[in-house]
Design an enzyme around this catalytic site. Structure first.
Site, PDB file in Angstrom:
ATOM      1  N   GLY A 295       0.784  -1.218  -0.098  1.00 41.50           N
ATOM      2  CA  GLY A 295       0.188  -0.028   0.169  1.00 41.50           C
ATOM      3  C   GLY A 295       0.666   1.103  -0.073  1.00 41.50           C
ATOM      4  O   GLY A 295       0.364   2.534  -0.125  1.00 41.50           O
TER       5      GLY A 295
ATOM      6  N   ASP B 133       3.764  -1.965  -9.709  1.00 46.82           N
ATOM      7  CA  ASP B 133       4.997  -2.436  -9.251  1.00 46.82           C
ATOM      8  C   ASP B 133       5.070  -3.950  -8.884  1.00 46.82           C
ATOM      9  O   ASP B 133       5.585  -4.641  -7.976  1.00 46.82           O
ATOM     10  CB  ASP B 133       5.094  -1.748  -7.838  1.00 46.82           C
ATOM     11  CG  ASP B 133       6.559  -1.808  -7.153  1.00 46.82           C
ATOM     12  OD1 ASP B 133       7.340  -1.887  -7.797  1.00 46.82           O
ATOM     13  OD2 ASP B 133       6.616  -1.800  -5.958  1.00 46.82           O
TER      14      ASP B 133
ATOM     15  N   TRP C 272       2.530   2.635  -2.240  1.00 42.34           N
ATOM     16  CA  TRP C 272       2.680   3.342  -3.408  1.00 42.34           C
ATOM     17  C   TRP C 272       1.212   4.176  -3.445  1.00 42.34           C
ATOM     18  O   TRP C 272       0.968   5.482  -4.017  1.00 42.34           O
ATOM     19  CB  TRP C 272       2.611   2.558  -4.768  1.00 42.34           C
ATOM     20  CG  TRP C 272       4.319   2.348  -5.226  1.00 42.34           C
ATOM     21  CD1 TRP C 272       5.313   2.123  -4.326  1.00 42.34           C
ATOM     22  CD2 TRP C 272       4.632   2.283  -6.490  1.00 42.34           C
ATOM     23  NE1 TRP C 272       6.329   1.896  -5.055  1.00 42.34           N
ATOM     24  CE2 TRP C 272       6.198   1.691  -6.193  1.00 42.34           C
ATOM     25  CE3 TRP C 272       4.252   2.323  -7.773  1.00 42.34           C
ATOM     26  CZ2 TRP C 272       7.037   1.761  -7.440  1.00 42.34           C
ATOM     27  CZ3 TRP C 272       5.119   2.046  -8.761  1.00 42.34           C
ATOM     28  CH2 TRP C 272       6.436   1.805  -8.778  1.00 42.34           C
TER      29      TRP C 272
ATOM     30  N   LYS D 113       7.039  -2.001 -13.452  1.00 40.63           N
ATOM     31  CA  LYS D 113       8.465  -2.535 -13.231  1.00 40.63           C
ATOM     32  C   LYS D 113       8.436  -3.933 -14.318  1.00 40.63           C
ATOM     33  O   LYS D 113       7.535  -4.520 -14.358  1.00 40.63           O
ATOM     34  CB  LYS D 113       8.338  -3.161 -11.620  1.00 40.63           C
ATOM     35  CG  LYS D 113       9.486  -4.058 -11.379  1.00 40.63           C
ATOM     36  CD  LYS D 113       9.528  -5.085 -10.027  1.00 40.63           C
ATOM     37  CE  LYS D 113       8.846  -4.244  -8.811  1.00 40.63           C
ATOM     38  NZ  LYS D 113       9.107  -4.969  -7.717  1.00 40.63           N
TER      39      LYS D 113
ATOM     40  N   ASP E   8      -5.009  -6.045  -5.829  1.00 34.93           N
ATOM     41  CA  ASP E   8      -4.008  -6.808  -5.366  1.00 34.93           C
ATOM     42  C   ASP E   8      -4.727  -8.225  -5.264  1.00 34.93           C
ATOM     43  O   ASP E   8      -5.883  -8.240  -5.185  1.00 34.93           O
ATOM     44  CB  ASP E   8      -3.248  -6.712  -4.140  1.00 34.93           C
ATOM     45  CG  ASP E   8      -1.751  -6.870  -3.905  1.00 34.93           C
ATOM     46  OD1 ASP E   8      -0.846  -6.351  -4.652  1.00 34.93           O
ATOM     47  OD2 ASP E   8      -1.874  -8.232  -3.558  1.00 34.93           O
TER      48      ASP E   8
ATOM     49  N   ASP F 182      -7.296 -11.390  -9.264  1.00 39.26           N
ATOM     50  CA  ASP F 182      -6.197 -11.643 -10.042  1.00 39.26           C
ATOM     51  C   ASP F 182      -5.996 -10.638 -11.324  1.00 39.26           C
ATOM     52  O   ASP F 182      -6.992 -10.367 -11.849  1.00 39.26           O
ATOM     53  CB  ASP F 182      -6.225 -13.076 -10.418  1.00 39.26           C
ATOM     54  CG  ASP F 182      -5.200 -13.370 -11.381  1.00 39.26           C
ATOM     55  OD1 ASP F 182      -4.554 -12.892 -11.851  1.00 39.26           O
ATOM     56  OD2 ASP F 182      -5.017 -14.891 -11.055  1.00 39.26           O
TER      57      ASP F 182
END
Length: 171
Positions: A26, A85, A28, A125, A46, A63
């Site tokens: 959490g 991320d 970010w 990322k 998430d 998902d």
């Protein structure tokens, strides 16, 4: 890491609509909330619920491969920034971890391409691997400016990089 990206690119602004993919734990989302303020909109996704509460944020537990763009969008027209991320559950087998990272990044990019408003930005990322340049090239095809960044907060030996794509082009 997001702080350094923000200091360099100024992606987040007051009142924006922000989607954070892989938002656990959490940090970010908390950082983004401090910038977009109460007029902004935050949505986090998430696989597991957060252990913290972020006022005004809508947290979706699910998902990333099973959720639809419409479910993330809700009643919003689109997002100004999509953050990812997400990292795979690492196996220690470098080639497998790179491939899993590429798959997660590609899904995040698909969602960004669908959900970003024109002019929007994407940060994702991505582990360096065989598909790295292909995915960066795909970003260059849909955004005005694309840069690769390894924040100082990343471990030196880490193969993680952040792709920063600014200025989503009209579809």
């Amino acid at each position: 890491k997001l702080t350094e990206i923000q200091e360099h690119y100024q992606l987040l602004k007051t009142g924006q609509r922000v989607l954070d993919l892989g938002c656990r734990p959490g940090s970010w989302l908390q950082y983004a909330a401090g910038i977009v303020g109460p007029r902004g909109t935050l949505v986090g996704l998430d696989r597991e619920p957060l252990d913290i509460t972020i006022p005004g944020a809508r947290i979706v537990v699910g998902d990333v491969f099973a959720i639809s763009a419409d479910e993330l969008r809700g009643n919003l027209g689109g997002f100004d920034v999509v953050l990812s991320d997400m990292a795979p559950d690492t196996s220690g087998i470098r080639s497998m971890d790179q491939a899993r990272s590429e798959t997660l990044f590609e899904r995040a990019l698909e969602l960004a391409e669908t959900l970003l408003s024109p002019g929007g930005s994407f940060v994702g990322k991505l582990f360096q691997g065989p598909g790295f340049q292909t995915l960066v090239k795909r970003c260059r095809g849909g955004f005005e400016k694309v840069a690769i960044m390894k924040p100082k907060g990343s471990r030196r030996e880490s193969i993680e990089q952040y792709v920063v794509a600014v200025g989503r082009e009209r579809r």
